[in-house]
Design an enzyme around this catalytic site. Sequence first.
Site, PDB file in Angstrom:
ATOM      1  N   GLU A 116       0.823  -1.214   0.000  1.00 39.28           N
ATOM      2  CA  GLU A 116       0.000   0.000   0.000  1.00 39.28           C
ATOM      3  C   GLU A 116       0.863   1.272   0.000  1.00 39.28           C
ATOM      4  OE1 GLU A 116      -2.899  -0.424  -0.758  1.00 39.28           O
ATOM      5  OE2 GLU A 116      -3.700  -2.242   0.180  1.00 39.28           O
ATOM      6  N   HIS A 139      -2.780   2.339   8.301  1.00 38.71           N
ATOM      7  CA  HIS A 139      -3.897   1.568   7.737  1.00 38.71           C
ATOM      8  C   HIS A 139      -4.082   0.293   8.545  1.00 38.71           C
ATOM      9  CE1 HIS A 139      -6.375  -0.729   5.010  1.00 38.71           C
ATOM     10  NE2 HIS A 139      -5.417  -1.621   4.822  1.00 38.71           N
ATOM     11  N   HIS A 141      -7.395  -2.909   9.863  1.00 38.22           N
ATOM     12  CA  HIS A 141      -8.680  -3.573   9.584  1.00 38.22           C
ATOM     13  C   HIS A 141      -9.509  -3.741  10.861  1.00 38.22           C
ATOM     14  CE1 HIS A 141      -6.159  -5.801   6.241  1.00 38.22           C
ATOM     15  NE2 HIS A 141      -6.377  -4.545   5.923  1.00 38.22           N
ATOM     16  N   GLU A 169     -17.399  12.090  22.556  1.00 36.16           N
ATOM     17  CA  GLU A 169     -16.103  12.656  22.187  1.00 36.16           C
ATOM     18  C   GLU A 169     -15.802  12.613  20.687  1.00 36.16           C
ATOM     19  OE1 GLU A 169     -12.820  12.164  24.961  1.00 36.16           O
ATOM     20  OE2 GLU A 169     -14.081  13.840  25.607  1.00 36.16           O
ATOM     21  N   HIS A 210     -13.034  -3.277   3.767  1.00 29.87           N
ATOM     22  CA  HIS A 210     -11.586  -3.545   3.878  1.00 29.87           C
ATOM     23  C   HIS A 210     -10.999  -3.011   5.184  1.00 29.87           C
ATOM     24  CE1 HIS A 210      -7.418  -3.794   1.843  1.00 29.87           C
ATOM     25  NE2 HIS A 210      -7.246  -3.488   3.105  1.00 29.87           N
TER      26      HIS A 210
HETATM   27  O1  2HA Z   1      -1.510  -6.431   3.328  1.00 33.17           O
HETATM   28  O2  2HA Z   1      -3.679  -4.375   4.742  1.00 33.17           O
HETATM   29  O3  2HA Z   1      -4.376  -3.501   2.376  1.00 33.17           O
HETATM   30  C1  2HA Z   1      -1.695  -5.312   4.066  1.00 33.17           C
HETATM   31  C2  2HA Z   1      -2.984  -4.695   3.817  1.00 33.17           C
HETATM   32  C3  2HA Z   1      -3.376  -4.434   2.425  1.00 33.17           C
HETATM   33 ZN    ZN Z   2      -5.572  -3.618   4.289  1.00 35.22          ZN
END
Ligand code: 2HA
Ligand code: ZN
Length: 271
Positions: A116, A139, A141, A169, A210
Amino acid sequence: MKDILTAPFMVEMIRTATNMYAHGWDERNGGNISLMLEESGVSEYLDTQNVLRKIPTGFTAPELDGKYFLVTGTGKYFKNVQYAPDVNLGVVRLTEQGRQAELLWGYTDGGQFTSEFPAHMMSHVARLKVDPKNRVVMHCHPANLLAMTYVHDLDEKKFTRTLWQMCTECIVVFPEGVNVLPWMLCGTNEIGEATAEKMRTARLVVWSQHGIYGAGKDLDETFGLIETAEKAAEIYMKIAHLPLVNTITDEQMHRLEKRFGIKAREGYLEE
Ligand code: 2HA
Ligand code: ZN
């Protein structure tokens, strides 16, 4: 030269990746972090003339020419970062208008930065234009934010208002709201460009089905942003199937604006 594993930026990065894994946000190789470093900070720990490898980036980002980043590696598990930082993390310097990354440390098994990387670097460019103090793109999940993208309208205003209503908040922590992308193929320049575009108006960008992107001036702030949004999404997922009896009203949100000296995103609250 000082030991890079003792550098405050390295210690913070390792702690943050470990904590994100502990929160369940980064299963397997899920998630990635990039932290922009100052050259003066890096040169205390590394010979910046000693380029180990050159890695093509596949994009151009002239704004980042000469900039240094500590970045998680592709295919690497956040779970393992604390045990082998030199395998799972790398320090790179962008050159040739961002087309090349010079590896100065890390990825010792021959690896490279996260898949990414385009979304990260393009987001850094976008955020730095809005906030010159921005240093982090993150980033991951988180389960509840992800779950919410299956059952909630993806309209940004509606999505934001729901999150704001779930914890008092929220509007204080992210008054600009969250932006939302539809499902897109990850790891591409296209999703990178779309994410960067969304980063112009908010530090949080949801990737439907995602995960989420966060940006901020340091690792703590960025972690805290995602943590707050994820808490709100958790509450939403606990109550979405129940009759709603109470909420935080727009009038109460305006009182929060006054109390905390923040301004909600234009047009997102009733007057
Ligand atoms: O592999 O989260 O979006 C890592 C990730 C791809
Ligand atoms: Zn990801």
